[in-house]
Design a protein around this motif. Structure first.
Motif, PDB file in Angstrom:
ATOM      1  N   GLU A 134     -26.033  14.599   0.219  1.00 32.04           N
ATOM      2  CA  GLU A 134     -27.449  14.931   0.409  1.00 32.04           C
ATOM      3  C   GLU A 134     -28.313  13.679   0.499  1.00 32.04           C
ATOM      4  OE1 GLU A 134     -28.447  17.409  -2.918  1.00 32.04           O
ATOM      5  OE2 GLU A 134     -26.818  18.793  -2.478  1.00 32.04           O
ATOM      6  N   GLN A 135     -27.950  12.652  -0.261  1.00 40.68           N
ATOM      7  CA  GLN A 135     -28.773  11.446  -0.342  1.00 40.68           C
ATOM      8  C   GLN A 135     -28.458  10.418   0.748  1.00 40.68           C
ATOM      9  OE1 GLN A 135     -31.254  11.457  -2.483  1.00 40.68           O
ATOM     10  NE2 GLN A 135     -30.540  13.404  -3.304  1.00 40.68           N
ATOM     11  N   SER A 136     -27.371  10.622   1.475  1.00 35.31           N
ATOM     12  CA  SER A 136     -26.966   9.640   2.478  1.00 35.31           C
ATOM     13  C   SER A 136     -28.031   9.485   3.558  1.00 35.31           C
ATOM     14  CB  SER A 136     -25.641  10.052   3.129  1.00 35.31           C
ATOM     15  OG  SER A 136     -24.589   9.985   2.199  1.00 35.31           O
ATOM     16  N   LEU A 137     -28.132   8.283   4.071  1.00 34.13           N
ATOM     17  CA  LEU A 137     -29.135   8.003   5.097  1.00 34.13           C
ATOM     18  C   LEU A 137     -28.823   8.752   6.388  1.00 34.13           C
ATOM     19  CD1 LEU A 137     -29.510   4.158   4.632  1.00 34.13           C
ATOM     20  CD2 LEU A 137     -31.142   5.917   3.953  1.00 34.13           C
ATOM     21  N   PRO A 138     -29.850   9.166   7.122  1.00 32.16           N
ATOM     22  CA  PRO A 138     -29.612   9.865   8.399  1.00 32.16           C
ATOM     23  C   PRO A 138     -29.066   8.897   9.438  1.00 32.16           C
ATOM     24  CG  PRO A 138     -31.958   9.441   8.098  1.00 32.16           C
ATOM     25  CD  PRO A 138     -31.279   9.045   6.821  1.00 32.16           C
ATOM     26  N   ARG A 139     -28.507   9.464  10.493  1.00 29.74           N
ATOM     27  CA  ARG A 139     -27.920   8.644  11.546  1.00 29.74           C
ATOM     28  C   ARG A 139     -28.983   7.883  12.328  1.00 29.74           C
ATOM     29  NH1 ARG A 139     -28.319  11.368  16.617  1.00 29.74           N
ATOM     30  NH2 ARG A 139     -29.078  13.496  16.321  1.00 29.74           N
ATOM     31  N   ALA A 140     -28.525   6.829  12.958  1.00 29.86           N
ATOM     32  CA  ALA A 140     -29.394   6.037  13.830  1.00 29.86           C
ATOM     33  C   ALA A 140     -29.335   6.601  15.242  1.00 29.86           C
ATOM     34  CB  ALA A 140     -28.933   4.580  13.836  1.00 29.86           C
ATOM     35  N   GLU A 141     -30.383   6.368  16.015  1.00 30.53           N
ATOM     36  CA  GLU A 141     -30.385   6.726  17.434  1.00 30.53           C
ATOM     37  C   GLU A 141     -30.875   5.504  18.208  1.00 30.53           C
ATOM     38  OE1 GLU A 141     -31.574  10.576  18.913  1.00 30.53           O
ATOM     39  OE2 GLU A 141     -31.864  11.272  16.860  1.00 30.53           O
ATOM     40  N   ARG A 166     -15.573  17.992   1.888  1.00 32.36           N
ATOM     41  CA  ARG A 166     -16.926  18.464   2.227  1.00 32.36           C
ATOM     42  C   ARG A 166     -17.874  17.290   2.437  1.00 32.36           C
ATOM     43  NH1 ARG A 166     -15.594  22.326  -1.722  1.00 32.36           N
ATOM     44  NH2 ARG A 166     -16.751  21.188  -3.328  1.00 32.36           N
ATOM     45  N   PHE A 167     -17.729  16.244   1.608  1.00 28.33           N
ATOM     46  CA  PHE A 167     -18.576  15.068   1.741  1.00 28.33           C
ATOM     47  C   PHE A 167     -18.397  14.446   3.123  1.00 28.33           C
ATOM     48  CE2 PHE A 167     -18.930  10.451   1.697  1.00 28.33           C
ATOM     49  CZ  PHE A 167     -20.239  10.276   1.255  1.00 28.33           C
ATOM     50  N   TYR A 168     -17.152  14.209   3.515  1.00 27.77           N
ATOM     51  CA  TYR A 168     -16.912  13.562   4.801  1.00 27.77           C
ATOM     52  C   TYR A 168     -17.249  14.475   5.969  1.00 27.77           C
ATOM     53  CZ  TYR A 168     -15.074   9.532   2.455  1.00 27.77           C
ATOM     54  OH  TYR A 168     -14.974   8.409   1.669  1.00 27.77           O
ATOM     55  N   ASP A 169     -17.061  15.770   5.804  1.00 27.74           N
ATOM     56  CA  ASP A 169     -17.449  16.695   6.855  1.00 27.74           C
ATOM     57  C   ASP A 169     -18.960  16.623   7.086  1.00 27.74           C
ATOM     58  OD1 ASP A 169     -16.753  18.989   8.681  1.00 27.74           O
ATOM     59  OD2 ASP A 169     -18.213  19.983   7.392  1.00 27.74           O
ATOM     60  N   ALA A 170     -19.724  16.519   5.990  1.00 22.57           N
ATOM     61  CA  ALA A 170     -21.185  16.418   6.126  1.00 22.57           C
ATOM     62  C   ALA A 170     -21.581  15.131   6.827  1.00 22.57           C
ATOM     63  CB  ALA A 170     -21.843  16.498   4.744  1.00 22.57           C
ATOM     64  N   ARG A 171     -20.908  14.028   6.501  1.00 22.76           N
ATOM     65  CA  ARG A 171     -21.255  12.747   7.128  1.00 22.76           C
ATOM     66  C   ARG A 171     -20.852  12.719   8.602  1.00 22.76           C
ATOM     67  NH1 ARG A 171     -25.110  11.661   6.032  1.00 22.76           N
ATOM     68  NH2 ARG A 171     -24.990   9.500   6.683  1.00 22.76           N
ATOM     69  N   VAL A 172     -19.689  13.277   8.926  1.00 21.56           N
ATOM     70  CA  VAL A 172     -19.278  13.334  10.334  1.00 21.56           C
ATOM     71  C   VAL A 172     -20.229  14.226  11.119  1.00 21.56           C
ATOM     72  CG1 VAL A 172     -17.455  14.103  11.918  1.00 21.56           C
ATOM     73  CG2 VAL A 172     -16.853  12.773   9.888  1.00 21.56           C
TER      74      VAL A 172
END
Length: 202
Positions: free
Chosen positions: A76-83, A130-136
């Protein structure tokens, strides 16, 4: 829905339940980074978090439950992706973010502990997946947009492209004592981009 959304009382910003969860998860992360799952003791976590032992036992019950909630919070706290507008720019941003996380003394040790825990505990493994699925899922649009722009061939497995970026960084963390520097991150991004352009992930 976030894990907080599933627990009554945790969605109120600044509420006591949210503060307790934050303190306990921070303490659990510290303890994991120092001692691994085998050394994760709920009473010790309660002491570190300065909350009642009963609260920790009632809410989490087991170290595996605590690890699962910690991973949910990290996702939840991970930074959003870059564009950046280009495949390589986006993948490089992803690789540098992963590198910064894994090269951090506390975070690197924490990920090593969680990965080790996942090899012997089904609940920890499911939480890690689940953690890695959310990040991918967060970063997959980078590759999908590259397909739409014509940078990558149709039929590219866009999730696999994202996994290919971070895999060499985790491998280096877990199997060597070599530093995780920015050049290593950039090389991982460039390799994944080149492979994707060549149709390896179709």
């Amino acid at each position: 829905m976030t894990s907080e959304g599933m627990n009554p009382g945790t969605t109120r910003p600044g509420g006591r339940t949210a503060r307790v969860r934050s303190a306990v998860l921070r303490a659990a992360g510290d303890a994991l980074a120092e001692h691994g799952l085998a050394g994760l003791d709920l009473a010790d976590v309660a002491r570190r978090a300065e909350v009642g032992r009963t609260t920790v036992y009632r809410r989490w019950g087991t170290p595996a439950n605590l690890v699962a909630d910690l991973l949910a919070d990290m996702a939840e706290q991970s930074l959003p992706r870059a564009e950046t507008g280009t495949l390589l720019g986006d993948l490089r941003a992803n690789a540098r973010l992963v590198r910064r996380t894994l090269a951090d003394p506390r975070q690197g040790a924490l990920f090593k502990a969680v990965i080790a825990a996942a090899t012997g505990d089904e609940q920890a493994a499911a939480a890690l997946h689940r953690f890695y699925d959310a990040r991918v899922t967060e970063w997959e649009p980078c590759a999908r947009q590259a397909v739409e722009r014509g940078e990558l061939p149709e039929g590219t497995d866009t999730r696999e492209v994202i996994r290919a970026v971070s895999a060499p960084l985790y491998y280096r963390l877990l199997t060597t004592d070599q530093p995780l520097d920015e050049a290593t991150a950039d090389r991982a991004a460039e390799a994944a981009a080149a492979a994707a352009r060549a149709g390896v992930f179709v």
